[in-house]
Design an enzyme around this catalytic site. Structure first.
Site, PDB file in Angstrom:
ATOM      1  N   GLU A 253       0.853  -1.186   0.000  1.00  0.00           N
ATOM      2  CA  GLU A 253       0.000   0.000   0.000  1.00  0.00           C
ATOM      3  C   GLU A 253       0.895   1.245   0.000  1.00  0.00           C
ATOM      4  O   GLU A 253       1.921   1.288   0.681  1.00  0.00           O
ATOM      5  CB  GLU A 253      -0.877  -0.026   1.250  1.00  0.00           C
ATOM      6  CG  GLU A 253      -1.806   1.163   1.392  1.00  0.00           C
ATOM      7  CD  GLU A 253      -2.621   1.117   2.680  1.00  0.00           C
ATOM      8  OE1 GLU A 253      -3.697   1.717   2.713  1.00  0.00           O
ATOM      9  OE2 GLU A 253      -2.150   0.473   3.655  1.00  0.00           O
ATOM     10  N   LYS A 328     -10.207   0.805  -1.571  1.00  0.00           N
ATOM     11  CA  LYS A 328     -10.209   0.489  -0.149  1.00  0.00           C
ATOM     12  C   LYS A 328     -11.553   0.906   0.437  1.00  0.00           C
ATOM     13  O   LYS A 328     -12.003   2.037   0.231  1.00  0.00           O
ATOM     14  CB  LYS A 328      -9.054   1.227   0.548  1.00  0.00           C
ATOM     15  CG  LYS A 328      -8.855   0.844   2.007  1.00  0.00           C
ATOM     16  CD  LYS A 328      -7.598   1.511   2.571  1.00  0.00           C
ATOM     17  CE  LYS A 328      -7.312   1.083   4.004  1.00  0.00           C
ATOM     18  NZ  LYS A 328      -6.060   1.694   4.520  1.00  0.00           N
ATOM     19  N   CYS A 362      -5.034  -3.349   3.277  1.00  0.00           N
ATOM     20  CA  CYS A 362      -4.673  -3.101   4.669  1.00  0.00           C
ATOM     21  C   CYS A 362      -5.839  -3.266   5.648  1.00  0.00           C
ATOM     22  O   CYS A 362      -6.224  -4.388   5.977  1.00  0.00           O
ATOM     23  CB  CYS A 362      -4.051  -1.707   4.777  1.00  0.00           C
ATOM     24  SG  CYS A 362      -3.156  -1.408   6.332  1.00  0.00           S
TER      25      CYS A 362
END
Length: 498
Positions: A253, A328, A362
């Site tokens: 990321e 995300k 993440c």
């Protein structure tokens, strides 16, 4: 078995089936051996047959579920045997009474399963007698009897054994074997599915791989002055992983974070929006590398600024030249307060040349609903690019990724960045230990860690992931988290856009 085994076979069958006309005739046995020799299996003790199994291959569509034993076995002569059929049909299994309690029947069942796999057939089907039903026929129906056997309230010498060998009951057949008085001529139509079956029409080139090679890049954050410099470093790792014939290269990321140094650090929100202007160029370059080096690249994640909204987006650059993206969905408090990042609203399963994969950026891996949805849609490998600054943050990502691998019976690959970026606000320190996790069962490493890197060191990790093992564990594992979900009690429903 061979023709010379007939006397041994007849001796066993006369003992096992005294009330059902005993053994096959010599002519029937000869026909069985001649038509399908590979399917007639036996166990010997010093040259004497003590247990055996008779099978044939059928085009099951010709018979369907409502058939009789006489019809599907061709009167015992196996005239219905079709080498081009799709199902292995169990005609009979018999064990010498003097050799019972030695698990010979289980070994014959295992041999049948191996034969079915090697012949690439859909599964094994058989009409199973229920001889224990005679004792209960006055008080329960055949359907109730089968349910009681399934619940282990009643033991049936045949059905209980079949259920213990991973067969399931499809239906009840009436008048299957009229001479079977103990079963009242009923039979259970039981089936075992070959989880490794592949359709006959398979391409000779570019077939789906059973073993996938995954490479992760534990990326060193270092000052950079241009996109070209960033791409040079990316190409170095792509070249290295492609040299080992990796199918995937996973980057972290915000791997393009070093370019933030080109912008005013007094205003982090403006700096990250400035960084977003390079994202399209970087994606184009990484797609070029994916084609040139014949490797699928998960381009970590990068900021994307659209219609005055900032997103954090991961890109899949396929080696066929196509691209896709996963926004995300869950934004950390830090991303929200420092940069004003907003979460996306779509969760995608990506088709690749090795099968379906998912990408969770993440924080997203810390929410178990997302991997479950991806898993339900067929994703067998989950890629998790992350950026964290401390070991505490890293352990959150790691522990959750390990849990996702176990509860979804899939592989999970994670990677992040290491090193420091002095004078870059909000992305100045890093912590990482890249790893690939597996389910926890005997087919996998004892600690469910396929491999992992040295913490906080720039390096690559290359591992081979056997997808067939995932199929095996889901159907035959010590525990079966996916199959044993109580969907009668709970389920996950996606409410967003697909």
């Amino acid at each position: 078995m061979v023709l010379e085994d007939y006397d041994d076979v007849a001796h066993i069958m006369d003992q096992v089936y005294p009330e059902m006309d005993g053994a096959w005739s010599r002519e029937q046995f000869a026909a069985q051996i001649n038509r399908f020799p590979e399917g007639q299996i036996c166990i010997e003790d010093n040259g004497r047959v003590v247990a055996g199994a008779i099978t044939l291959i059928v085009d099951y569509g010709r018979f369907g579920d409502k058939h009789t034993y006489e019809e599907i076995t061709g009167g015992g002569f196996l005239t219905t045997h079709d080498p081009n059929g799709d199902v292995l049909y169990g005609v009979d299994i018999f064990v010498d009474p003097g050799y019972r309690s030695m698990r010979l029947g289980r070994r014959l069942y295992d041999a049948r399963k191996e034969l079915c796999r090697r012949l690439n057939l859909r599964g094994i089907v058989a009409g199973g007698r229920i001889p224990g039903y005679a004792k209960h026929a006055e008080r329960v129906t055949p359907q109730e009897y089968i349910e009681l056997v399934k619940r282990r309230e009643i033991h049936d010498p045949i059905l209980s054994f079949q259920l213990a060998n991973d067969f399931h009951v499809r239906r009840i057949i009436t008048d299957y074997l009229p001479s079977d008085r103990d079963s009242h001529a009923y039979a259970t139509l039981v089936q075992w599915n070959n989880i490794f079956y592949e359709p006959k029409e398979q391409p000779l080139i570019a077939r789906r791989k059973a073993v996938v090679r995954v490479g992760t890049v534990q990326w060193q954050m270092r000052p950079m002055s241009s996109v070209d410099e960033l791409i040079d470093q990316v190409e170095f790792f792509v070249d290295a992983l492609a040299g080992y014939n990796a199918d995937f290269a996973l980057f972290p990321e915000f791997f393009n974070g070093p370019l933030l140094s080109l912008f005013n650090q007094e205003y982090p929100a403006e700096a990250i929006r400035g960084l977003a202007q390079y994202t399209e160029e970087i994606v184009d370059e990484m797609t070029r590398l994916a084609v040139a080096y014949n490797i699928n690249i998960i381009a970590g994640s990068m900021p994307v600024y659209q219609e005055q909204t900032l997103y954090n987006v991961s890109y899949l650059c396929r080696r066929d030249g196509t691209t896709d993206q996963q926004y995300k969905l869950h934004i950390t408090p830090d991303e929200r307060s420092y940069w004003g990042v907003r979460g996306g609203s779509e969760l995608k399963v990506f088709e690749t040349d090795i099968g379906k994969i998912g990408i969770l950026v993440c924080y997203d891996v810390e929410f178990p609903e997302l991997p479950r949805i991806l898993n339900q849609k067929g994703a067998r490998i989950l890629f998790v690019p992350y950026w964290v600054d401390t070991q505490t943050g890293y352990l959150r990502v790691r522990r959750c990724a390990q849990a996702r691998a176990i509860e979804n019976e899939c592989y999970v690959a994670i990677t992040g960045s290491v090193g420091n970026l002095p004078k870059v606000e909000n992305i100045d320190i890093q912590y990482s230990q890249s790893a690939v996790f597996s389910p926890a069962d005997f087919a996998f490493p004892h600690d469910a860690i396929v491999a992992e890197t040295t913490p906080n060191t720039e390096m690559t990790l290359i591992v081979d992931l056997d997808l067939d093992k995932l199929t095996e564990i889901r159907n035959e594992g010590s525990v079966r988290n996916y199959k044993d979900r109580r969907l009668d009690l709970y389920r996950i429903q996606w409410l967003g856009r697909d």
